[in-house]
Structure formats: C-alpha cells, structure tokens
Design an enzyme around this catalytic site. Structure first.
Site, PDB file in Angstrom:
ATOM      1  N   ASN A  63      26.342  49.068  67.780  1.00  0.00           N
ATOM      2  CA  ASN A  63      27.087  47.936  68.718  1.00  0.00           C
ATOM      3  C   ASN A  63      27.388  46.625  67.972  1.00  0.00           C
ATOM      4  O   ASN A  63      28.589  46.138  68.472  1.00  0.00           O
ATOM      5  CB  ASN A  63      26.188  47.664  69.802  1.00  0.00           C
ATOM      6  CG  ASN A  63      24.563  47.036  69.549  1.00  0.00           C
ATOM      7  OD1 ASN A  63      24.285  47.385  68.263  1.00  0.00           O
ATOM      8  ND2 ASN A  63      24.172  46.570  70.489  1.00  0.00           N
TER       9      ASN A  63
ATOM     10  N   GLU B 151      13.612  46.000  66.254  1.00  0.00           N
ATOM     11  CA  GLU B 151      14.327  45.102  67.265  1.00  0.00           C
ATOM     12  C   GLU B 151      14.829  46.376  68.388  1.00  0.00           C
ATOM     13  O   GLU B 151      15.571  46.997  67.986  1.00  0.00           O
ATOM     14  CB  GLU B 151      15.703  44.671  66.695  1.00  0.00           C
ATOM     15  CG  GLU B 151      15.237  43.508  65.849  1.00  0.00           C
ATOM     16  CD  GLU B 151      14.690  42.044  66.398  1.00  0.00           C
ATOM     17  OE1 GLU B 151      14.724  42.040  67.481  1.00  0.00           O
ATOM     18  OE2 GLU B 151      14.237  41.255  65.638  1.00  0.00           O
TER      19      GLU B 151
ATOM     20  N   CYS C   1      21.558  44.395  73.412  1.00  0.00           N
ATOM     21  CA  CYS C   1      20.261  44.402  73.754  1.00  0.00           C
ATOM     22  C   CYS C   1      20.133  43.214  74.330  1.00  0.00           C
ATOM     23  O   CYS C   1      19.084  42.945  75.146  1.00  0.00           O
ATOM     24  CB  CYS C   1      19.254  44.784  72.553  1.00  0.00           C
ATOM     25  SG  CYS C   1      19.592  43.611  71.273  1.00  0.00           S
TER      26      CYS C   1
ATOM     27  N   GLU D  20      14.008  38.455  63.205  1.00  0.00           N
ATOM     28  CA  GLU D  20      15.293  38.362  62.157  1.00  0.00           C
ATOM     29  C   GLU D  20      15.830  37.121  62.356  1.00  0.00           C
ATOM     30  O   GLU D  20      16.166  36.592  63.562  1.00  0.00           O
ATOM     31  CB  GLU D  20      16.063  39.758  62.649  1.00  0.00           C
ATOM     32  CG  GLU D  20      15.568  40.908  62.288  1.00  0.00           C
ATOM     33  CD  GLU D  20      16.334  42.056  62.443  1.00  0.00           C
ATOM     34  OE1 GLU D  20      17.197  42.136  63.389  1.00  0.00           O
ATOM     35  OE2 GLU D  20      16.592  42.943  61.392  1.00  0.00           O
TER      36      GLU D  20
END
Ligand code: ADP
Length: 479
Positions: A152, A251, A285, A459
């Site tokens: 994505n 993640e 997400c 992150e």
C-alpha cells in the site's frame, strides 16, 4: 520504465533468479501486465542471506557519520527524482500521482530523519550502587535483518525500515510485496548510487513469500524481523521467529475508530474524515474504519461527508484531476464489495457510491453508509477501501467501550472542541496513536505503531532506531 531494475539485488549486483523464474507486475488501473520481475526461490534467498551475513561485521564498524551521509545522499537523490518515482509507484500500485508524489517525499523524509539519528546513538557509563563496579553501556546493531513490506505504501514502508537499519549498522534483506516490487528495486538502485556498500541491502522479489522467508527466520542467522502487513500473516511470522528467538517489530492491521462528538467542529471533522478515510483510497492500516457519530450531529455529518466523497473523481492514477485510483487487485475489490453488500443487507443506507463501475481496472467508488448495524462485518474487518461506515452513539462511556471493543489498537481519531473531553477520551482509547481533531498522524519524527493485535514496537521517531539496536553492558571493577 525502461531503466527500472527487474532483477534481484544480491551482494550489490543485479541477478536473475537461479531457476530463471519471473513474475508479472500488473497495472491495477488497466489489469495489463507492466513487466516481469525476477521471482526468487529459496536458493536466491540463501545467497541474499549469505551476502547480508558476510557484510555485517564490517558494516557495524563503519563510522556512523559515513552511514549517515549515505542516507542523506539517498534522501537527496529521491527528492531529485520525485516525478519518476511517483510514476513508477502509480503504475504498479494505482494511487493518483499527487498522492504518489506525497509518498515519495514522505519516504525520503525517513532517510533524512535516520541520517540525523545515525550520529546520535549513545551509550552510557556509571558507577554501580555498590561502588565497587563500573558499568559501561554501548549500543550494537542487532545484526542481519529481514524486512517484509506491504504494497500500500511501496516506497515509504521500505524507507521506514531500511533507514533505521542502515543508521544502526545492520545489514538486511528486503522482501517487498509481489504486487509492488518496482519501487523497492528502484530504491535499491538509489542506495547503491548513494554509496551503500555491497551486501548491506539485498532485495528479493518473490511470489513465494512463505517458502523463502520461513528458512530465514528459523535458520538462526537473521537476528531481526521487521514486518508490516496483516495481523494474520504477522501471527505466522511471530510463531516462525520463536524457534531462533528472532527479535521482531510488527506493524499489523487496524480497525480505527473515528469519534465525532456533539461539540465537534463539523468542518474540521469532515476534513479529518476525508483524510483519515481517503488517504491512499482507504488502503491504509490507519484508515478510519468505524465512524461513531453522536446522534445529534450524525445526519448533518453524513450529508456533508457524502457530498465531499461524491465529488471525488475516480479514474486511473496517471490522469490529471483524478482523486481516487483503482484498488490494488480484484481480490481487494471483491472484499470491499462483499462488506458493503453485507452492511446493506443488514439495513445500512447508501448515501453515496456503493456500486462497482463497469469496465477494466479495479475501481470502486467513494461510498458512505449511514445507519450501519453494529453487527455488520465491516465493523470488525479492515475494509481497505473507500467506504465510510457510520454508526451513531449517545453517551461518552458507551462510545469509548465500543471503540475499544476490537482486538486491534493502532490509531483512533477524536473530534471534539472540549479540552477535557479531548484528553479524557484520547487517554481511554486503547490505541498506539490518536489524531485529535486531525485525520493524519503519520510523520517520520513520531513513533508509529499499535497496541493489542496491531503490533509490537514502533517505527520512526527517536525510538525507531532502538528497534535495530542492542545494548552491551560491560562490568568493570573499580581498582
Ligand atoms: P496484504 O493482505 O495487505 O497483502 P499480507 O500480510 O498478506 O498483507 O502481506 C504483507 C507482506 O507479507 C507482503 O510482502 C507479503 O508478500 C508478505 N507475506 C505474506 N505471507 C507471508 C508469509 N507466509 N511469510 C512471509 N511473508 C509473507
């Protein structure tokens, strides 16, 4: 397209898969094949692992300033080639060119941020409480890493992992998603040009992810996994990482609640909804998945959101004026269609969209559903498409409970003009990030990540590099 590498990047050279296998890369706007790239098997990945392992020791000894400057050069090269990289990204992934340009800049920013962090890795020293011993603390790179990225955000998900790994002195194998390998291959070429030594970054494109990643995780030479993708695959990789006790950063999926209280500024809330829902066509997400709107403003909010969503132009991402590109593939679109059909069957009202257009490409229109039954499947499934599902609430405690009633906890959005409520509700949400009167939280300087089944670790931000560093403590008697 002609200059874009299509081979594997192993030990600093471009090579075909050992068995000569290739896989097609499709343009989601047309369904046509753009090109073929090498399709790595277990043998190729072993070579990539050998290269990463061999390069590790010397790379760990490289001056932090040298690592920093490689990242800085790569940052500058990326910015020089924004248009070229954006076109490549749009062709393989579908997002409209302005969004692709935005992602290229965002991706570059991770390199700038971590070029600055590379020279700020510090240790510590002190006398232990007994007064008889000293403690010397130093930071070490965790070792060769496996980085697995989704389709994505084809460039930014790569730089968000590669940046801190380079800064920390780790070598790595990057395995991009099979739908979008070209952006990662282009990135590898840029890092080589920026002076990254051979073997520090290896890129294996493959349609056989499970087959090639499992031996790496179980083999004992890879010391760290950084994964961005679905919770379902994340669980499998966590189990595989257990064997060799591989450190992990995960993640995973989200199911973001978007709360609009009766005291919200509706202009701000609708702007926020457009960003939180429509960034990347909803294929994020962080995308708002469940809109909880106070019953006193739900009708007005739904009307205004539907108006804005209905005005968006759907089409191929390369065409001027297009706001919404195609979804990634037929499977992704079929899932969105099924979720909408289920909600409508349970009584949801379609305020706008909801109908798949005829013709080629995986297009789906921006859609707003009102009066959604809380039992609908899209309330506990990541939609990953341009569909806003609105349910109503009346009470603060009730909406916080419903927002938290999910195994995920990545991000939440809160819209209210009341300071006390803003802080109270934000603090009660079981999420790693909150957008307070904003629909966008992602920033390279902030720690991105979730709680519960949305993941492990962070992150970006100051902590992003920590995921790639170990401590070594030296005990030294005072003599
Ligand atoms: P999505 O459903 O968004 O494609 P996935 O979790 O399936 O998300 O994919 C994210 C990344 O994980 C991709 O690079 C994909 O190839 C990879 N992947 C999928 N299955 C596995 C697996 N069994 N082992 C390693 N990587 C995997």
């Amino acid at each position: 397209m002609t200059d874009t590498p299509t081979q594997l990047f192993i030990g600093g050279t471009w090579v075909d898969a050992a068995d000569g296998a290739t896989m097609p890369v499709d343009d989601p706007a047309t369904g046509e094949i753009l090109c073929h790239v090498a399709d790595a098997g277990a043998k190729d990945t072993r070579l990539a692992e050998d290269a990463a392992v061999q390069a590790q020791e010397e790379w760990a000894r490289t001056a932090p300033r040298a690592r920093s400057e490689i990242l800085r050069r790569a940052y500058e090269i990326i910015l020089d080639r924004v248009d070229e990289l954006a076109h490549l990204m749009t062709s393989e992934m579908g997002k409209p060119l302005p969004e692709a340009r935005g992602e290229v800049a965002y991706a570059a920013e991770f390199f700038r941020w971590f070029s600055e962090e590379a020279v700020r890795i510090d240790g510590g020293a002190g006398i232990l409480p007994d007064g008889r011993n000293r403690m010397l603390l130093s930071r070490r790179p965790v070792g060769p890493c496996l980085l697995i990225t989704p389709w994505n955000f084809p460039l930014a998900m790569g730089t968000r992992k590669i940046g801190p790994a380079i800064a920390a002195g780790c070598t790595m194998i990057l395995k991009p998603a099979p739908q979008t390998p070209l952006s990662s291959l282009a990135l590898a070429a840029i890092l080589k040009e920026a002076g990254l030594p051979d073997g520090v970054l290896n890129v294996v494109t493959t349609s056989r992810a499970g087959e090639v990643c499992e031996p790496l995780l179980r083999g004992g030479r890879i010391r760290k996994l950084s994964f961005t993708g679905s919770t379902q695959v994340g669980r499998i990789l966590l189990a595989q990482s257990a064997d060799a006790v591989v450190r992990t950063s995960m993640e995973l999926g989200g199911n973001a609640p978007f709360l609009v209280f009766d005291d919200a500024d509706l202009d701000v809330a609708v702007d926020g909804a457009m960003l939180a829902k429509m960034r990347n066509m909803g294929e994020a997400c962080t995308a708002a998945n469940r809109f909880f709107v106070h019953s006193s403003v739900a009708e007005e909010f739904g009307r205004r959101l539907a108006e804005r969503m209905g005005a968006l132009v759907v089409g191929p991402g390369t065409r001027d004026g297009v706001d919404v590109g195609p979804l990634i593939d037929a499977t992704g679109r079929a899932k969105v269609e099924e979720l909408v059909a289920d909600a409508v069957e349970r009584g949801a009202e379609v305020l706008v969209g909801g109908r798949t257009p005829e013709g080629p490409g995986c297009f789906y229109p921006p859609t707003v559903l009102a009066g959604v039954d809380p039992e609908s499947r899209l309330m506990d499934t990541e939609i990953f498409g341009p569909v806003a599902a609105i349910v109503t609430f009346d009470d603060e405690d009730e909406v916080v409970r419903r927002a938290n009633d999910t195994p995920w906890g990545l991000v939440g959005y809160v819209f209210t003009e009341g300071l006390d409520r803003a802080l109270r509700v934000s603090e009660r949400l079981e999420v790693g990030m909150v957008g307070l009167n904003t629909g966008l939280v992602s920033n390279p300087a902030a720690p991105f990540g979730g709680v519960k089944q949305s993941g492990l670790g962070r992150e970006g931000g100051r902590v992003g590099i920590e995921e790639f560093l170990e401590y070594q403590y030296l005990a030294v008697p005072v003599r």
